[in-house]
Design a protein around this motif. Structure first.
Motif, PDB file in Angstrom:
ATOM      1  N   GLN A 282       0.825  -1.200   0.000  1.00 10.93           N
ATOM      2  CA  GLN A 282       0.000   0.000   0.000  1.00 10.93           C
ATOM      3  C   GLN A 282       0.863   1.255   0.000  1.00 10.93           C
ATOM      4  O   GLN A 282       0.660   2.164  -0.784  1.00 10.93           O
ATOM      5  CB  GLN A 282      -0.927   0.022   1.211  1.00 10.93           C
ATOM      6  N   VAL A 283       1.840   1.275   0.890  1.00  7.85           N
ATOM      7  CA  VAL A 283       2.664   2.472   1.015  1.00  7.85           C
ATOM      8  C   VAL A 283       3.767   2.475  -0.039  1.00  7.85           C
ATOM      9  O   VAL A 283       4.332   1.433  -0.370  1.00  7.85           O
ATOM     10  CB  VAL A 283       3.277   2.545   2.432  1.00  7.85           C
ATOM     11  N   ASP A 284       4.071   3.632  -0.534  1.00 10.69           N
ATOM     12  CA  ASP A 284       5.119   3.802  -1.539  1.00 10.69           C
ATOM     13  C   ASP A 284       6.458   3.272  -1.031  1.00 10.69           C
ATOM     14  O   ASP A 284       6.796   3.442   0.127  1.00 10.69           O
ATOM     15  CB  ASP A 284       5.269   5.304  -1.817  1.00 10.69           C
ATOM     16  N   VAL A 285       7.225   2.664  -1.913  1.00 11.95           N
ATOM     17  CA  VAL A 285       8.583   2.278  -1.560  1.00 11.95           C
ATOM     18  C   VAL A 285       9.405   3.555  -1.511  1.00 11.95           C
ATOM     19  O   VAL A 285       9.440   4.320  -2.465  1.00 11.95           O
ATOM     20  CB  VAL A 285       9.179   1.313  -2.613  1.00 11.95           C
ATOM     21  N   SER A 286      10.046   3.811  -0.391  1.00  9.55           N
ATOM     22  CA  SER A 286      10.652   5.126  -0.237  1.00  9.55           C
ATOM     23  C   SER A 286      12.011   5.234  -0.926  1.00  9.55           C
ATOM     24  O   SER A 286      12.249   6.156  -1.683  1.00  9.55           O
ATOM     25  CB  SER A 286      10.776   5.470   1.241  1.00  9.55           C
ATOM     26  N   THR A 287      12.896   4.307  -0.641  1.00  5.37           N
ATOM     27  CA  THR A 287      14.221   4.412  -1.233  1.00  5.37           C
ATOM     28  C   THR A 287      14.842   3.036  -1.293  1.00  5.37           C
ATOM     29  O   THR A 287      14.499   2.162  -0.514  1.00  5.37           O
ATOM     30  CB  THR A 287      15.117   5.351  -0.397  1.00  5.37           C
TER      31      THR A 287
ATOM     32  N   ILE B  95       2.365  -0.750  -6.148  1.00  8.84           N
ATOM     33  CA  ILE B  95       2.291   0.189  -5.038  1.00  8.84           C
ATOM     34  C   ILE B  95       0.904   0.790  -4.935  1.00  8.84           C
ATOM     35  O   ILE B  95       0.200   0.930  -5.928  1.00  8.84           O
ATOM     36  CB  ILE B  95       3.295   1.341  -5.269  1.00  8.84           C
ATOM     37  N   GLY B  96       0.529   1.167  -3.750  1.00  8.50           N
ATOM     38  CA  GLY B  96      -0.727   1.892  -3.562  1.00  8.50           C
ATOM     39  C   GLY B  96      -1.933   0.983  -3.478  1.00  8.50           C
ATOM     40  O   GLY B  96      -3.065   1.445  -3.532  1.00  8.50           O
ATOM     41  N   VAL B  97      -1.694  -0.320  -3.322  1.00  5.81           N
ATOM     42  CA  VAL B  97      -2.818  -1.256  -3.317  1.00  5.81           C
ATOM     43  C   VAL B  97      -3.361  -1.423  -1.900  1.00  5.81           C
ATOM     44  O   VAL B  97      -2.633  -1.798  -0.995  1.00  5.81           O
ATOM     45  CB  VAL B  97      -2.380  -2.628  -3.863  1.00  5.81           C
ATOM     46  N   ASP B  98      -4.651  -1.157  -1.739  1.00  3.97           N
ATOM     47  CA  ASP B  98      -5.289  -1.349  -0.453  1.00  3.97           C
ATOM     48  C   ASP B  98      -5.287  -2.837  -0.094  1.00  3.97           C
ATOM     49  O   ASP B  98      -5.586  -3.671  -0.955  1.00  3.97           O
ATOM     50  CB  ASP B  98      -6.728  -0.819  -0.546  1.00  3.97           C
TER      51      ASP B  98
ATOM     52  N   HIS C 252      16.929   5.969  -5.914  1.00  2.00           N
ATOM     53  CA  HIS C 252      16.020   5.646  -7.002  1.00  2.00           C
ATOM     54  C   HIS C 252      16.770   5.108  -8.213  1.00  2.00           C
ATOM     55  O   HIS C 252      16.159   4.786  -9.228  1.00  2.00           O
ATOM     56  CB  HIS C 252      15.199   6.878  -7.400  1.00  2.00           C
TER      57      HIS C 252
ATOM     58  N   LEU D  15       7.282   5.858 -10.135  1.00  3.59           N
ATOM     59  CA  LEU D  15       7.017   6.332  -8.773  1.00  3.59           C
ATOM     60  C   LEU D  15       5.547   6.254  -8.421  1.00  3.59           C
ATOM     61  O   LEU D  15       4.686   6.687  -9.174  1.00  3.59           O
ATOM     62  CB  LEU D  15       7.479   7.787  -8.628  1.00  3.59           C
ATOM     63  N   GLY D  16       5.284   5.684  -7.283  1.00  4.05           N
ATOM     64  CA  GLY D  16       3.916   5.637  -6.788  1.00  4.05           C
ATOM     65  C   GLY D  16       3.079   4.545  -7.407  1.00  4.05           C
ATOM     66  O   GLY D  16       1.951   4.309  -6.992  1.00  4.05           O
ATOM     67  N   GLN D  17       3.605   3.845  -8.425  1.00  5.34           N
ATOM     68  CA  GLN D  17       2.776   2.825  -9.080  1.00  5.34           C
ATOM     69  C   GLN D  17       3.407   1.440  -9.052  1.00  5.34           C
ATOM     70  O   GLN D  17       2.779   0.474  -8.673  1.00  5.34           O
ATOM     71  CB  GLN D  17       2.537   3.213 -10.534  1.00  5.34           C
TER      72      GLN D  17
END
Lengths: 306, 548, 334
Positions: free
Chosen positions: B48-53, B250-253, B208, B223-225
């Motif tokens: 769900q949460v974006d992978v940060s680094t 990413i971003g999947v509930d 990145h 990013l974000g996907q």
């Protein structure tokens, strides 16, 4: 018109300035230490302090704010504390999806709300009116997360018409836009209805109807134009607010919008990202309200600006 | 449902015996695997949460930790599915008699994703980079025991003298005093090796544009996907990874991820099984086969601020310990944990299975409170992280405390706010869930120094209980100097006693040890324990493969 | 007065209580109304400012079926909120060990727990009953405040124009983009969490919607001939506002005032989640929904019942409000 636009432009700069200032202050009121969040749980005090220095967080607030503004002018929104990537990259990657959802959402709100509201107003007091307005209430009272989950479950899982969330094709956009449209549509329907009723009371309309003439095209157009006024106001606001992202819909449908980005940034006290997100929102709020203000005279020529 | 075999909690001392047993086991597994293993395929993991680094010097959240592990390598690593340390990039190593010098011989032919061969200089560069304040690495604090580290950080030296490149294949570390956990620290992501030229070319955005030596390399990152990794054909470990492509969505509930798993669009639920569906899944004969449950190096606890009255009285703290119905709390989270009565989880050798701890006895708790001078209880505040299920757990704790007359006002807030309150020493009670302690490495000292030591009893420190016993601190420091392999048993015994004494003081209410629960589609499979690898959460990516 | 006074229409009922702004022929529009049509054309004897018999509006109101339903609904909700401790079958904070299944899931409706239990084994009915207090307070008070503020801002900006308009509308822009979440978190840490903070934050943030909608309508209404005529005749601004402009806004205000109850109640839940408002274990309808949302497919009662409560409350207020407005002739007649 042009002088008016220029005036608005100048005012917009003030608005954006005001927003960044307020947000900046608020963010620093937050009882959280970004340096500590970055340094993590295993860091020594020395590490935390050195990170604080590296990020310039030990400088007095006014200095930090001015430095931020200078960066803004250069187009530099800073780097995310959590991701270390430039904020502009993060926003850019989420920009297109946010625009798509905002526009599609507004479209569905209008598609659902306007016809329902006008039809209900014309048939005021009938069963139709009551049912439609009842549905409007349901639409507004239903929590968006639940609506979203239900839409996915019914229309993407049980009956695989649409994809199970995600982003990419127009098919991916439909369910999220509908989720947005259902709630907003309820509002639009009711507001349209009451505005339409108000316009229908005006003299010439009554006269026409008293004569038994079903409102002519011209009259109808006039009714619509005026009834739509408050809805235009809402659309203007929606443009601004939706461009700030719609967190709930984004998270249920996995839509990579700015809302999720800002929400996660707030949790992590990722100040540059928060500031960037609020800035984008403010920009579109200004644009949205300006668009609405420019549309009013087109609908009602009596409205004029200095 | 596959239950992971309890990962054998091995200390360094038992390595030899373990190696033999494990070699046998691995042989069986490999033979079995060879019969059915297939290279290739593509698996999708949802988050769900974006992978940060993906920068190993910076990434420190539970999500990117194992992704980084699959893209980079360190001198030491853990056997898949276990907490057993073994050399990885290093072919072998020796430790000097005084326990201060570690000499590593690196493998030959290890290549970075950009084609260049790895040399010892790269190892030195990577560690100096972590120590460099400009990098702002959260891992800096782990390597302060290396001789010359502090001088390097303070800018008094250009290099860390304790890291010495002997030749291209040999590197030597010298610590300023014996550090029993040093090898574990070299297994942390922070010590994974990065190529200087790629870091410099990325201009601050190496996170990145990661370039490592690991089994997977970066193909695409939207990013974000979506994050797409592909197999590194030049990986030095033969046969792994199995998959050609590893995709992170990413971003999947989590609820939607579960539905997608059913449709085989997702292969591994990165965020786990949503609580709402858990019972249904475990009851289903097909779905339950796709669930793996294993132990973690985790403890969830309530910290009690021992400096704030009335909590400065040990009787009050013990009363609190007896007031909590841990079985009920475990039930509230669908039995995905085991009740805890001490600091260390069972995965640790130093955990004492015979210790009974404080029983659930509200009667006795009330008596103790009365003895301490609070026959009618008192008011206090309990902080908690607001994300589910922590708000529920906190409410359960609140209700239990109310039963003995302790009226805790509950403040569920954003994580950063709670951490701040804890660090400032303002919070009387904090439920640690969501921020709780998962060990960085399988050594007992990791449960002491950051969260129970006098050294971390500082403003901003994570010792939210504000607990400090100088005598225990000394014993802990001594225990950590028992660095030799043959001292391991003695060391574990020392730590065991230290933690038991801590429990006598009751600065915490240990509530449960969470189990790791992961669910995967029937399309993927892997060796025993790979889906509940205690070091690679949620799964060990290099070892999963498509089921035939 | 005098020559510019338009022929006043008449209400099929009695005379006007509140002065009209537009002429109002009744019929064909009224013909669609539930209670039947009146005649057409101006009624003899209808005079501006004529007061009707006081009991007349009560009768009119009671004749409106929907309005009565609304009244009953509102009374019910208020009564439940007031009598909560007496009405609730269980203690809303009591977590029953057997209120959950062995696996820790909530129980569906049963004899003991009439509408089931929540995720901590608490009786849902008791929580919904007690939740009425919080939700009613927030929904009515906070939303009411937002509507009031929005009305004032929108009217001032739309009627007086000029600098007032500029300042107020730019202020609206700022408050629309205002990061309410951050304010909420900041307040949560500085002040002791309380419902009044939530109400304040909601009012502070929601007024922009009303303000912009009202502004748009005032811009249009204020330009209509009768208004310009009125001011040409020297009618004071305030009187113009009250008698000519406000009546046109009542319907829109009604919409925001009642529909807004729903959105406000749900918004309260998000803010409380951030630690600002009601803290557990105090229940609120929005809060129950918020914490149980992801269980919707498995334990729908957790969302359906509080959701129905929210729906019924705002709907009741709406029916009541519209009926009152019609009975009191606050707005334009049908």
């Amino acid at each position: 018109m042009v002088p008016y636009l220029l005036k608005r432009l100048a005012q917009s700069v003030f608005v954006l300035f005001g927003i960044t200032l307020i947000t900046f202050l608020l963010v620093f009121l937050l009882p959280a230490d970004p340096a500590r969040m970055i340094a993590g749980r295993s860091a020594t005090v020395a590490t935390v302090e050195s990170i604080r220095r590296e990020l310039g967080l030990d400088r007095p607030l006014p200095v930090q704010y001015v430095s931020y503004l200078k960066g803004l002018v250069r187009g530099d929104l800073g780097r995310s504390y959590a991701q270390r990537a430039p904020v502009s990259d993060l926003i850019a990657s989420r920009f297109a999806p946010t625009v798509q959802l905002a526009l599609a959402g507004i479209l569905f709100e209008l598609l659902i709300g306007l016809p329902a509201g006008i039809a209900a107003a014309l048939r005021r007091g009938t069963r139709f009116d009551q049912v439609v307005m009842g549905l409007a209430f349901v639409g507004v009272s239903a929590p968006q997360f639940v609506v979203g989950l239900l839409l996915i479950y019914l229309l993407a899982y049980l009956v695989p018409v649409f994809p199970l969330g995600g982003y990419g094709t127009p098919m991916h956009l439909v369910l999220p836009a509908v989720a947005v449209g259902l709630a907003g549509g309820g509002w639009y329907a009711r507001v349209t209805r009451s505005a339409t009723i108000d316009v229908l009371r005006q003299d010439f309309v009554r006269t026409a109807r008293a004569k038994g003439v079903f409102p002519s095209r011209v009259v109808l157009k006039h009714v619509l134009k005026n009834a739509v006024l408050p809805v235009v106001a809402l659309v203007g606001l929606d443009i601004g607010v939706f461009m700030g992202g719609i967190v709930v819909v984004e998270s249920v449908f996995g839509w990579p919008g700015i809302g999720q980005m800002i929400w996660q940034a707030i949790q992590l006290v990722d100040i540059p990202v928060i500031m960037g997100g609020v800035l984008i929102t403010a920009l579109f709020v200004v644009v949205g309200n300006l668009v609405a203000d420019l549309v009013y005279p087109a609908l009602d020529p009596r409205i004029r600006y200095q | 449902m596959e239950t992971a075999t309890k990962a054998n909690p091995k200390s360094l001392g038992r390595r030899l015996g373990a190696v033999t047993r494990l070699a046998a086991a691995l042989l069986v597994v490999t033979l079995g695997a060879a019969a059915t293993a297939q290279q290739g395929g593509r698996a999708v993991v949802s988050f769900q949460v974006d992978v940060s680094t993906l920068d190993p010097a910076i990434g420190y959240d539970w999500q990117n930790w194992s992704i980084i592990k699959s893209m980079f390598d360190g001198l030491m690593d853990y056997e898949p599915g276990t907490t057993n340390l073994k050399p990885h990039l290093a072919e072998s190593y020796t430790v000097s008699d005084d326990g201060l010098t570690y000499t590593f011989t690196l493998r030959e032919g290890v290549k970075f994703h950009n084609g260049r061969e790895l040399v010892a200089e790269d190892v030195k560069y990577s560690l100096e980079r972590v120590l460099d304040p400009a990098t702002q690495s959260p891992g800096q604090g782990f390597y302060l025991s290396i001789a010359g580290a502090q001088e390097f950080i303070d800018g008094q030296a250009d290099e860390v003298v304790g890291i010495r490149v002997v030749d291209d294949r040999t590197i030597e570390f010298t610590t300023s005093e014996p550090d029993a956990a040093f090898l574990h620290k070299l297994g942390l992501n922070f010590a994974h090796v990065v190529p200087r030229e790629a870091v410099e070319a990325a201009g601050g955005d190496f996170g990145h544009q990661p370039v490592g030596t690991g089994g997977f390399k970066l193909r695409e990152w939207v990013l974000g996907q979506r994050l797409v990794l592909e197999r590194n054909p030049d990986y030095f470990e033969a046969g792994v990874p199995y998959l050609d492509e590893l995709v992170f969505e990413i971003g999947v509930d989590p609820n939607v991820a579960f539905l997608r798993l059913q449709r085989a669009e997702v292969d591994v639920l990165g965020d786990g099984i949503p609580s709402a569906r858990f019972t249904e899944v475990m009851a289903d004969p097909v779905l339950s086969q796709q669930v793996a449950m294993g132990e973690q190096m985790q403890t969830g606890y309530v910290t009690i601020n021992v400096t704030t009255p009335p909590f400065d009285d040990v009787r009050v703290r013990q009363a609190l310990n007896m007031a909590i119905n841990k079985d009920r709390i475990v039930r509230i989270i669908n039995n995905r944990a085991v009740p805890a009565n001490q600091v260390l989880p069972p995965l640790f050798e130093a955990h004492d299975p015979a210790y009974e701890g404080y029983p659930y006895d509200p009667e006795r708790a009330r008596e103790l409170l009365a003895e301490a001078g609070y026959p009618n209880g008192f008011d206090t505040v309990l902080y908690a992280y607001n994300v589910a299920p922590n708000d529920r757990i906190a409410q359960a704790i609140q209700a239990d405390l109310a039963e003995i007359g302790v009226n805790a006002e509950l403040r569920t807030q954003a994580q950063s706010t709670v951490i701040e309150a804890g660090g400032a020493g303002e919070a009387p009670l904090i439920w640690s869930g969501g921020m709780a302690w998962i060990a960085d490495y399988p050594d007992p000292n990791n449960f002491y120094w950051p969260i129970l030591a006098c050294a971390s009893n500082i403003p901003g420190g994570w010792n939210w209980a504000r607990y400090c016993r100088e005598d225990l601190e000394e014993r802990a420091a001594v225990a950590d100097t028992l660095a030799r392999a043959d001292q391991a048993e003695q060391r574990n015994e020392e730590w065991r006693q230290i933690f038991l004494e801590i429990m006598e003081d009751a600065p915490w209410i240990p509530i449960f040890h969470e189990l790791q629960v992961s669910m995967h589609s029937s399309r993927v499979t892997g060796p025993e324990g790979i889906f509940t690898d205690p070091m690679h959460i949620p799964v060990h990516y290099e070892y999963i493969r498509m089921a035939e | 007065m005098g020559s510019t006074q338009r022929a006043r229409g008449h209400e099929r009922r009695a005379q006007v209580a509140v002065p009209r702004s537009d002429g109002a022929a009744a019929a064909p529009v009224a013909a669609l109304a539930v209670d039947g049509a009146g005649g057409a054309g101006p009624a003899p004897g209808a005079r501006r400012g004529a007061r009707r018999a006081p009991s007349g509006w009560v009768r009119r109101f009671l004749a409106n079926g929907a309005g009565v339903v609304g009244l009953v609904g509102v009374t019910l909700v208020v009564a439940v909120a007031l009598a909560a401790p007496v009405l609730a079958p269980h203690d809303p904070a009591r977590q029953y060990f057997d209120g959950l299944t062995l696996e820790g899931d909530p129980l569906p409706p049963s004899e003991r727990f009439l509408i089931g239990t929540d995720l901590l084994g608490r009786d849902l009915l008791s929580r919904v009953i007690h939740g009425a207090r919080v939700s009613l307070l927030v929904g009515v008070v906070a939303n009411g405040a937002a509507v009031l503020i929005g009305l004032v801002v929108g009217v001032l900006a739309g009627y007086f124009r000029g600098t007032v308009e500029t300042v107020l509308m730019r202020l609206t822009d700022i408050m629309t983009a205002f990061p309410a979440l951050i304010l909420a978190i900041a307040l949560a840490a500085i002040l002791r969490p309380s419902l009044w903070i939530v109400a304040l934050v909601i009012a502070l943030v929601n007024w922009v919607w009303i303000a912009r909608a009202i502004y748009a309508q005032v811009l249009s209404v204020a330009r209509r001939d009768f208004v310009e005529a009125a001011s040409a005749l020297g009618m004071s601004a305030w009187r113009t506002l009250l008698r000519h402009i406000l009546p046109h806004l009542v319907s829109t205000l009604m919409v925001f005032g009642t529909l807004g109850i729903s959105t406000t109640v749900l918004l309260e839940a998000s803010l409380s989640f951030l630690g600002v408002g009601v803290q557990p274990p105090m229940p609120s309808w929005g809060g129950i929904i918020n914490e149980s949302q992801s269980y919707f497919l498995d334990a729908p009662w957790l969302v359906v019942f509080p959701g129905a409560a929210i729906l019924l409350t705002s709907l009741s207020f709406n029916l009541l409000g519209e009926a009152l407005r019609d009975a009191l002739d606050l707005a334009e007649r049908r």
